[in-house]
Enzyme design. Structure first.
Site, mmCIF file in Angstrom:
data_model
loop_
_atom_site.group_PDB
_atom_site.id
_atom_site.type_symbol
_atom_site.label_atom_id
_atom_site.label_comp_id
_atom_site.label_asym_id
_atom_site.label_seq_id
_atom_site.Cartn_x
_atom_site.Cartn_y
_atom_site.Cartn_z
ATOM 1 N N PHE A 118 35.172 39.292 36.910
ATOM 2 C CA PHE A 118 35.564 40.510 36.197
ATOM 3 C C PHE A 118 36.885 40.997 36.761
ATOM 4 O O PHE A 118 36.994 41.274 37.957
ATOM 5 C CB PHE A 118 34.510 41.616 36.306
ATOM 6 C CG PHE A 118 34.830 42.772 35.401
ATOM 7 C CD1 PHE A 118 34.580 42.691 34.039
ATOM 8 C CD2 PHE A 118 35.436 43.919 35.892
ATOM 9 C CE1 PHE A 118 34.918 43.736 33.178
ATOM 10 C CE2 PHE A 118 35.779 44.970 35.043
ATOM 11 C CZ PHE A 118 35.506 44.883 33.691
ATOM 12 N N ASP A 160 41.318 39.487 44.100
ATOM 13 C CA ASP A 160 40.992 40.755 43.454
ATOM 14 C C ASP A 160 39.914 41.435 44.292
ATOM 15 O O ASP A 160 38.740 41.091 44.219
ATOM 16 C CB ASP A 160 40.504 40.471 42.017
ATOM 17 C CG ASP A 160 39.999 41.741 41.320
ATOM 18 O OD1 ASP A 160 39.885 42.787 41.976
ATOM 19 O OD2 ASP A 160 39.715 41.646 40.102
ATOM 20 N N LYS A 209 39.343 51.096 42.939
ATOM 21 C CA LYS A 209 38.075 51.807 43.174
ATOM 22 C C LYS A 209 38.110 52.754 44.371
ATOM 23 O O LYS A 209 38.582 53.869 44.259
ATOM 24 C CB LYS A 209 36.939 50.791 43.294
ATOM 25 C CG LYS A 209 36.600 50.131 41.946
ATOM 26 C CD LYS A 209 35.266 49.428 41.999
ATOM 27 C CE LYS A 209 34.953 48.643 40.738
ATOM 28 N NZ LYS A 209 34.387 49.450 39.657
HETATM 29 C C1 LIG Z 1 36.684 42.957 40.747
HETATM 30 C C2 LIG Z 1 37.172 43.965 39.750
HETATM 31 N N1 LIG Z 1 38.427 43.859 39.295
HETATM 32 C C3 LIG Z 1 38.919 44.734 38.406
HETATM 33 C C4 LIG Z 1 38.154 45.767 37.923
HETATM 34 C C5 LIG Z 1 38.716 46.724 36.928
HETATM 35 O O1 LIG Z 1 39.007 47.934 37.550
HETATM 36 P P1 LIG Z 1 39.215 49.254 36.677
HETATM 37 O O2 LIG Z 1 37.939 49.465 35.941
HETATM 38 O O3 LIG Z 1 39.536 50.313 37.682
HETATM 39 O O4 LIG Z 1 40.355 49.009 35.762
HETATM 40 C C6 LIG Z 1 36.836 45.913 38.371
HETATM 41 C C7 LIG Z 1 35.985 46.989 37.857
HETATM 42 O O5 LIG Z 1 34.791 46.999 37.991
HETATM 43 C C8 LIG Z 1 36.337 44.987 39.306
HETATM 44 O O6 LIG Z 1 35.082 45.067 39.760
#
Ligand SMILES: Cc1ncc(COP(=O)(O)O)c(C=O)c1O
Length: 410
Positions: A136, A221, A250
């Site tokens: 994700f 990420d 986050k």
């Molecule tokens: C690993 C990861 N990357 C990116 C995101 C996306 O972040 P945002 O929802 O702040 O755009 C998330 C959101 O859950 C995530 O868990």
């Protein structure tokens, strides 16, 4: 359904589910209260955001102070809070350059843009990014293409080109997907949203070596695993590899929207005008971020996440001995999941709400726990006690008294 919930249903496209059915109005530490005054232990924490709990005094006072001074400036000027947060992040991690955005998705999108520019400059225009199935990375079109989930992708095809989704935890899959068009590999240290999937310990070392041999950038990420969540400030620190590009979000702002791209010198190829956001380096968000990170480092919050994660895992393992329908307990630090051999997670989450515990039913058969990192043993015991009662009720032959639908007891 109460007044606010009816209005919510009327105004919004139904993207959020509002699966737990409560309207939250206040939070403090690991607890939140709804509009009826009911108290809950919050093991979702704004989807893994409230690292220091809700409304931590250091974050609240940093926001208050900065709100009275300066809240927003353009990227055409310098501002102090963003320099302070940048210095603290870079000095703590050893990265060379940084860029602030607001959300994890934006940070990842920026990281991919950066990799593409690197490809133009140093890799004969290579542009492809290898990411993994079940990952994700966000919900913009490019990040949906990076996110290896057909169900998120299908409604939006054709997706932007240049993304290959391969199985997670397989170096061979990355090797097979690598061509002279490949510029980067984009991975989560643990797949969070995809199921709290923990890869083999040597996966990242092998991928790092492959990237080195082939001149590829490694982008980690850490939007979900970062900021102490897995028991070290960043998960890569435990893995013994350093990415070329790190994305963070986050927990970074302690509850306000801020994210960052941290970069090693060789990949710091953005120049004037290459990238930007109106809110990049927003002083209010950066002040909250600085207060959060300062407190996290001074109080060893990642250490607490590690210790509480171990304790919580032991308690969950005890539940597993008691309930045979629990098939797996996994995760690291305070990013944990429990899996069942039945599709009971929605029901369990609903029952827990009725008992005063908020949980994320991330899959029909699995629940994810992301409590604030300042959680205590007492609060974990309380949550496990609730879970225990709920698991007993859900699995008992006599299922009367269960909460169904909109919180109605049968
Ligand atoms: C690993 C990861 N990357 C990116 C995101 C996306 O972040 P945002 O929802 O702040 O755009 C998330 C959101 O859950 C995530 O868990």
């Amino acid at each position: 359904m109460n007044h606010w919930q009816e209005l919510d249903r009327k105004f919004f496209m139904n993207t959020g589910h509002r699966r737990l059915g409560v309207t939250l109005v206040r939070g403090e530490g690991a607890r939140v209260w709804d509009d009826q005054g009911r108290e809950y232990l919050d093991f979702i924490a704004g989807w893994g955001v409230n690292a220091l709990g809700h409304c931590h005094p250091v974050v609240v006072s940093a926001i208050r102070e900065q709100a009275g001074k300066l809240t927003q400036v353009s990227m055409d000027v310098y501002n102090v809070p963003q320099v302070e947060l940048a210095r603290l992040l870079l000095e703590t991690t050893g990265f060379d350059k940084i860029f602030f955005a607001s959300t994890g998705t934006e940070a990842n999108e920026g990281a991919v843009k950066l990799a593409r520019k690197y490809g133009k400059l140093h890799r004969n225009g290579a542009y492809e990014v290898i990411s993994t199935l079940n990952s994700f990375h966000g919900r913009t079109l490019a990040m949906v293409a990076a996110t290896g989930k057909p169900v998120y992708q299908a409604p939006y095809t054709p997706l932007p080109a240049g993304f290959l989704n391969v199985p997670y935890n397989s170096l061979e899959a990355i090797q097979q997907a690598t061509t002279d068009k490949t510029v980067a590999v984009l991975l989560e240290p643990i797949q969070g949203e995809g199921g709290v999937n923990v890869p083999d310990d040597d996966y990242f070392k092998k991928v790092r070596a492959w990237c080195n041999e082939n001149g590829l950038l490694l982008i980690l990420d850490e939007v979900q695993t970062g900021m102490g969540r897995t028991g070290t400030l960043f998960a890569y620190q435990r893995l013994g590899v350093v990415p070329d590009i790190l994305t963070v979000g986050k927990g970074l702002g302690g509850g306000v929207p801020i994210s960052a791209i941290l970069v090693k010198e060789k990949a710091a190829v953005f120049g004037p005008g290459d990238h930007g956001h109106t809110f990049a380096g927003n002083p209010l968000m950066c002040a909250a971020g600085y207060a959060t990170l300062r407190y996290m480092l001074d109080s060893d919050v990642p250490g607490n996440a590690r210790r509480m994660g171990q304790y919580f895992t032991e308690q969950l393992k005890d539940l597993r001995k008691k309930y045979s329908f629990i098939t797996d307990i996994r995760g690291r630090g305070l990013l944990l999941a429990i899996e069942f051999n039945k599709d009971w997670s929605a029901e369990i989450a609903k029952e827990c709400v009725a008992e005063g515990l908020l949980l994320n039913n991330m899959k029909p058969n699995a629940i994810r726990f992301m409590p604030p990192l300042i959680i205590t043993i007492k609060e974990i015991d309380e949550a496990v006690g609730i879970l225990d009662r709920v698991l007993a009720r859900v699995s008992s032959p006599d299922r009367s008294g269960l909460v169904i639908g909109e919180g109605v007891k049968v």
